[in-house]
Design a protein around this motif. Structure first.
Motif, short mmCIF file in Angstrom:
data_model
loop_
_atom_site.label_atom_id
_atom_site.label_comp_id
_atom_site.label_asym_id
_atom_site.label_seq_id
_atom_site.Cartn_x
_atom_site.Cartn_y
_atom_site.Cartn_z
N ALA B 282 0.82 -1.22 0.00
CA ALA B 282 0.00 0.00 0.00
C ALA B 282 0.85 1.27 0.00
CB ALA B 282 -0.91 -0.01 1.22
N GLY B 283 1.92 1.28 0.79
CA GLY B 283 2.74 2.49 0.89
C GLY B 283 3.77 2.53 -0.22
N CYS B 284 5.04 2.60 0.18
CA CYS B 284 6.10 2.54 -0.82
C CYS B 284 6.16 1.12 -1.37
CB CYS B 284 7.44 2.91 -0.20
SG CYS B 284 8.81 2.60 -1.34
N ARG B 285 6.22 1.02 -2.68
CA ARG B 285 6.17 -0.32 -3.30
C ARG B 285 7.46 -1.11 -3.11
NH1 ARG B 285 1.89 0.80 -7.73
NH2 ARG B 285 0.21 0.88 -6.21
N PHE B 286 8.52 -0.40 -2.72
CA PHE B 286 9.80 -1.08 -2.56
C PHE B 286 9.98 -1.57 -1.12
CE2 PHE B 286 14.60 -0.85 -2.37
CZ PHE B 286 14.81 -1.94 -3.20
N ASP B 287 9.01 -1.30 -0.25
CA ASP B 287 9.26 -1.53 1.17
C ASP B 287 9.52 -3.00 1.52
OD1 ASP B 287 6.80 -2.72 1.32
OD2 ASP B 287 5.94 -1.34 2.76
N THR B 288 9.02 -3.94 0.68
CA THR B 288 9.26 -5.35 0.99
C THR B 288 10.71 -5.76 0.75
OG1 THR B 288 8.58 -5.90 -1.26
CG2 THR B 288 6.90 -6.10 0.45
N ARG B 289 11.46 -4.94 0.02
CA ARG B 289 12.84 -5.33 -0.30
C ARG B 289 13.87 -4.33 0.21
NH1 ARG B 289 13.06 -6.36 -6.57
NH2 ARG B 289 14.82 -7.72 -6.07
N CYS B 290 13.40 -3.29 0.88
CA CYS B 290 14.27 -2.16 1.20
C CYS B 290 15.00 -2.36 2.52
CB CYS B 290 13.44 -0.88 1.25
SG CYS B 290 14.44 0.59 1.51
N GLU B 291 16.28 -1.99 2.53
CA GLU B 291 17.07 -2.11 3.76
C GLU B 291 16.87 -0.93 4.70
OE1 GLU B 291 20.98 -2.40 2.21
OE2 GLU B 291 20.81 -4.55 1.80
N ARG B 292 16.34 0.16 4.17
CA ARG B 292 16.22 1.36 5.00
C ARG B 292 14.78 1.65 5.40
NH1 ARG B 292 19.31 5.54 1.31
NH2 ARG B 292 18.88 6.96 3.02
N VAL B 293 13.94 0.64 5.28
CA VAL B 293 12.49 0.83 5.48
C VAL B 293 12.17 1.42 6.87
CG1 VAL B 293 12.20 -1.58 6.19
CG2 VAL B 293 10.24 -0.33 5.27
N LEU B 294 11.25 2.40 6.89
CA LEU B 294 10.80 3.03 8.14
C LEU B 294 9.35 2.63 8.39
CD1 LEU B 294 12.06 6.66 7.37
CD2 LEU B 294 13.22 4.92 8.75
N VAL B 313 13.59 12.34 -5.63
CA VAL B 313 13.54 10.96 -5.16
C VAL B 313 12.25 10.77 -4.37
CG1 VAL B 313 14.69 9.27 -3.70
CG2 VAL B 313 16.04 10.88 -5.01
N PHE B 314 11.62 9.62 -4.56
CA PHE B 314 10.39 9.32 -3.82
C PHE B 314 10.71 8.29 -2.76
CE2 PHE B 314 7.26 11.45 -6.58
CZ PHE B 314 8.08 11.74 -7.67
N CYS B 315 11.12 8.75 -1.57
CA CYS B 315 11.54 7.83 -0.52
C CYS B 315 11.42 8.50 0.83
CB CYS B 315 12.98 7.38 -0.78
SG CYS B 315 13.72 6.48 0.59
N HIS B 316 10.78 7.82 1.80
CA HIS B 316 10.64 8.37 3.15
C HIS B 316 11.99 8.49 3.86
CE1 HIS B 316 6.33 8.49 3.08
NE2 HIS B 316 6.21 7.19 2.85
N ALA B 317 12.85 7.48 3.65
CA ALA B 317 14.14 7.49 4.35
C ALA B 317 14.97 8.69 3.89
CB ALA B 317 14.89 6.19 4.10
N VAL B 318 14.98 8.93 2.57
CA VAL B 318 15.73 10.08 2.05
C VAL B 318 15.11 11.37 2.58
CG1 VAL B 318 16.36 11.34 -0.04
CG2 VAL B 318 16.48 8.84 -0.01
N ALA B 319 13.77 11.44 2.58
CA ALA B 319 13.09 12.65 3.05
C ALA B 319 13.43 12.94 4.51
CB ALA B 319 11.58 12.51 2.88
N SER B 320 13.44 11.90 5.35
CA SER B 320 13.68 12.16 6.77
C SER B 320 15.14 12.54 7.01
CB SER B 320 13.27 10.95 7.62
OG SER B 320 14.17 9.90 7.42
N GLU B 321 16.05 11.96 6.26
CA GLU B 321 17.46 12.36 6.38
C GLU B 321 17.64 13.83 6.05
OE1 GLU B 321 20.10 10.17 3.79
OE2 GLU B 321 19.63 8.42 5.04
#
Ligand SMILES: Nc1ncnc2c1ncn2[C@@H]1O[C@H](COP(=O)(O)OP(=O)(O)OP(=O)(O)O)[C@@H](O)[C@H]1O
Ligand code: SF4
Ligand SMILES: [Mg+2]
Lengths: 326, 326
Positions: B282-294, B313-321
């Motif tokens: 439902a959220g980020c489509r990469f979250d099942t394979r991502c090492e930086r998932v939040l 970039v469309f990524c929560h981890a990048v955004a929070s950094e």
């Protein structure tokens, strides 16, 4: 360098071209036309070249799936053509193959258990059903699949998992040499990395040798110990991987390497050095097979066919003085 | 000036009572004369994006939302006959397999002549003259004789050149090239890449290049959009995306390539596989394979985070950094 496991010498595999109502033979596709190569125990030899150059036919001839017209295939020094069928059997198990398209090479009606056990049965490995099941489980663990996969069908798996099943099937008869024919070419990069890592681990664990057939030069550089470059049915250059990439001598190898796109954003480097198309293997050019596309062609090249000049662990089939440098 | 601008494109297929969005909010643009590469692994939606732009989505799928502006005109609201005129005239396509667009039983010259006359009021002699010029421009040797050839008489590389000549015959504003060199050998690919570079320079055609091959991207693209699971996850200049990738997927993809690795060292893997569209998270489509998932990756689709001039970039981890940085 370890010792030779498989040696191919002077190999010719031709396919008849038939025409007319009587299907009489009017010529031959010279798919493999004088190939020498050596695969060493526990090492990887990459066989590279463009489509139709004969790579697959070399593999199929080694496996006995195509009859050789000339030449010899030796396994640990034993000429396989000289053996009676019963003597040949133990050697057949030593060399197995993994194909490009895992879906096409796995029977969709068979369960993974049957697929993996098939070869075991024909080579009489595993005394009974229970023992074979245990061995199948072991093979699946070896390729990092859950043994529960045993009772499922190929279509229930992803492309990468199917390739693991193909590898498990090949390993089930405990071969010492795997022929991988474009085994990772159809896979996405991230899945390709998983399978390449698996192949390296298996090489280490089992001391496997690979004849790695591919057109992908970045994969070759990454995993091969030695490289043989093929053009129109012949090996034009061979040697240790780093040397071939750092100092290619045959004009075809040079052109092939120059054509590879760069993945480094700091440079763009794909250059068309070798122009035009590959001639038909049914009527290969006289003289050097490469002379119709060679950027360095000179008069002798169209009259005479160069032999492979061997210097140390390198060989090059070309008249240029560079070919025979030490 | 932006010749093509796609915004918030959604394309769906029915699945039971639900609809699955295989393209889910894709936005991208093409400046006049530039090449944008759309990259990603199989099934990520690259080709479906192209088909949506062209309104060629196979039934029962359809474009459900979004805008496709060609020089300001919304293609999605054009009448069917007007759209037919856009295709092939203002936007042309070339595909991986030239035979999907060539008629096997018609001479290739005639096919190009007809393509020209379909969109322009010119006589046969003038159209033929232009075709001959295009064949020469596309590097077809012996162009005049080749006009009368049937597709099967041409090699793969020559067929692709004919396709390119045909695609450019109507002087399109946008050329969509879907895996144009994937089926070709590397020496032929280098020739076609060179041709596309020349055409880009001489004709100023904007190109939407669809490919899974990072090398081809690097050789040809000005900008790059990386797709995963039906969405664009990263977008920027070629040197930004390939040189300083910021999205965990782009980073993983580049790291898993043998071309970036040291020989025989373990390749970085992206764990797991791309899930099928019905199982996209439902959220980020990469979250099942991502090492930086939040935590919130699972529930919220990430919005665009700028990480450089024109680099998003469309990524929560990048955004929070970036949010945490002063
Ligand atoms: N069974 C056959 N009958 C006739 N010709 C064949 C047969 N198998 C292969 N050939 C021909 O022999 C030549 C070499 O084919 P081969 O499949 O060995 O090439 P390859 O190097 O493996 O190519 P690719 O990279 O496309 O897999 C080609 O011209 C091919 O068309
Ligand atoms: S022998 Fe002549 S044609 Fe053949 S590769 Fe060498 S220089 Fe080129
Ligand atoms: Mg082959």
């Amino acid at each position: 360098m370890s010792e030779a496991l498989l040696e191919v010498s002077g190999l010719r595999t031709w396919f008849p071209i038939r025409k007319g109502v009587f299907r009489s033979v009017v010529g031959h596709v010279r798919a493999v036309d004088g190939v020498d190569l050596t695969v060493r125990a526990g090492e990887t030899l990459a066989l590279v070249g463009e489509s139709g150059c004969g790579k697959t036919t070399v593999g199929r001839t080694i496996l006995g799936l195509e009859p050789a017209r000339e030449g010899a295939v030796r396994f640990e020094g034993v000429d396989l053509a000289a053996l009676a069928p019963a003597e040949l059997r133990p050697y057949r198990k030593e060399v197995q193959i993994v194909f490009q398209d895992p879906m096409a090479s796995l029977d969709p009606r068979m369960r993974v258990r049957e697929i993996v056990a098939e070869g075991m049965r024909s080579f009489g490995l595993g005394k009974n059903e229970a023992e074979r099941t245990e061995r199948v489980a072991e093979q699946l663990r070896r390729v990092r699949l859950d043994p529960d996969a045993m009772d499922r069908y190929p279509h229930e798996f992803s492309g990468g998992q199917r390739q693991r099943i193909g590898i498990a099937r090949a390993l089930a008869v405990e071969p010492r040499l795997l022929i991988c024919d474009e085994a990772v070419s159809a896979l996405d990069v991230s899945i390709q990395a998983q399978i390449l890592n698996l192949l390296s681990e298996l090489q280490e664990e089992l001391g496997l040798a690979y004849l790695f057939i591919t057109h992908d030069l970045s994969v070759v550089r990454y995993l091969a110990h030695e490289v043989a470059v093929m053009y129109l049915g012949q090996i034009v250059e061979h040697g240790p991987t780093e040397q071939i990439f750092e100092d290619p001598r045959h004009p075809y190898t040079r052109g092939l390497l120059a054509a590879v796109p760069s993945v480094d954003p700091a440079r763009r480097s794909a250059e068309p050095v070798v122009l035009g198309d590959v001639p038909s293997p049914a009527s290969p050019p006289d003289g050097c097979r490469f002379h119709t596309r060679c950027p360095e062609v000179f008069d002798r090249c169209s009259r005479e066919m160069p032999e492979v000049a061997v210097r140390g662990d390198r060989g090059c089939r070309c008249f240029l003085p560079r070919a025979t440098e030490a | 000036m932006r010749v093509l601008e796609v915004s918030d494109l959604v394309t769906g297929f029915p699945a039971g009572r639900e609809r699955i969005h295989v393209i889910d909010g894709v936005s991208l643009y093409l400046e006049a004369g530039e090449t944008l590469a759309l990259v990603g692994e199989s099934g990520c939606g690259k080709s479906m994006t192209a088909l949506s732009i062209l309104r060629l989505v196979p039934r029962p799928g359809r474009v459900e939302a979004g805008k496709v502006l060609l020089e300001g005109r919304d293609l999605l609201s054009l009448a069917v006959p007007d759209m037919r005129n856009v295709r092939g005239a203002e936007i042309s396509m070339i595909f991986q397999e030239p035979m999907t667009s060539l008629n096997p039983v018609a001479r290739v010259g005639k096919q190009v002549v007809e393509a020209i006359r379909l969109h322009e009021k010119v006589g046969v002699p003038a159209a033929r003259e232009r075709t001959l010029e295009l064949f020469r421009r596309a590097g077809i040797p012996d162009a005049e004789a080749r006009l009368d050839a049937y597709p099967h008489q041409l090699s793969g590389g020559l067929k692709q050149r004919v396709m390119i000549a045909m695609a450019l015959a109507t002087r399109p504003k946008v050329l969509i090239a879907d895996e144009p060199t994937t089926a070709l050998d590397v020496t032929i690919q280098a020739q076609i890449l060179e041709l596309l570079r020349e055409l880009k320079r001489d004709f100023g055609t904007a190109i939407l290049l669809i490919t899974h091959d990072i090398g081809v991207v690097n050789e040809l693209a000005d900008r790059v959009a990386v797709m995963y699971g039906g969405r664009v996850v990263e977008e920027g200049d070629r040197s930004q995306v390939l040189g300083e990738p910021a999205h965990p997927y782009t980073q993983g993809l580049l790291r898993s390539m043998p071309g970036f690795a040291t020989a025989h060292e373990r390749l970085a893997e992206i764990p797991g596989v791309v899930p099928p569209p019905a199982e996209w998270p439902a959220g980020c489509r990469f979250d099942t394979r991502c090492e930086r998932v939040l935590g919130h990756c699972r529930s919220e689709a990430p919005a665009a985070t700028p990480v450089g001039e024109g680099h998003r970039v469309f990524c929560h981890a990048v955004a929070s950094e970036i949010g945490e940085a002063p």
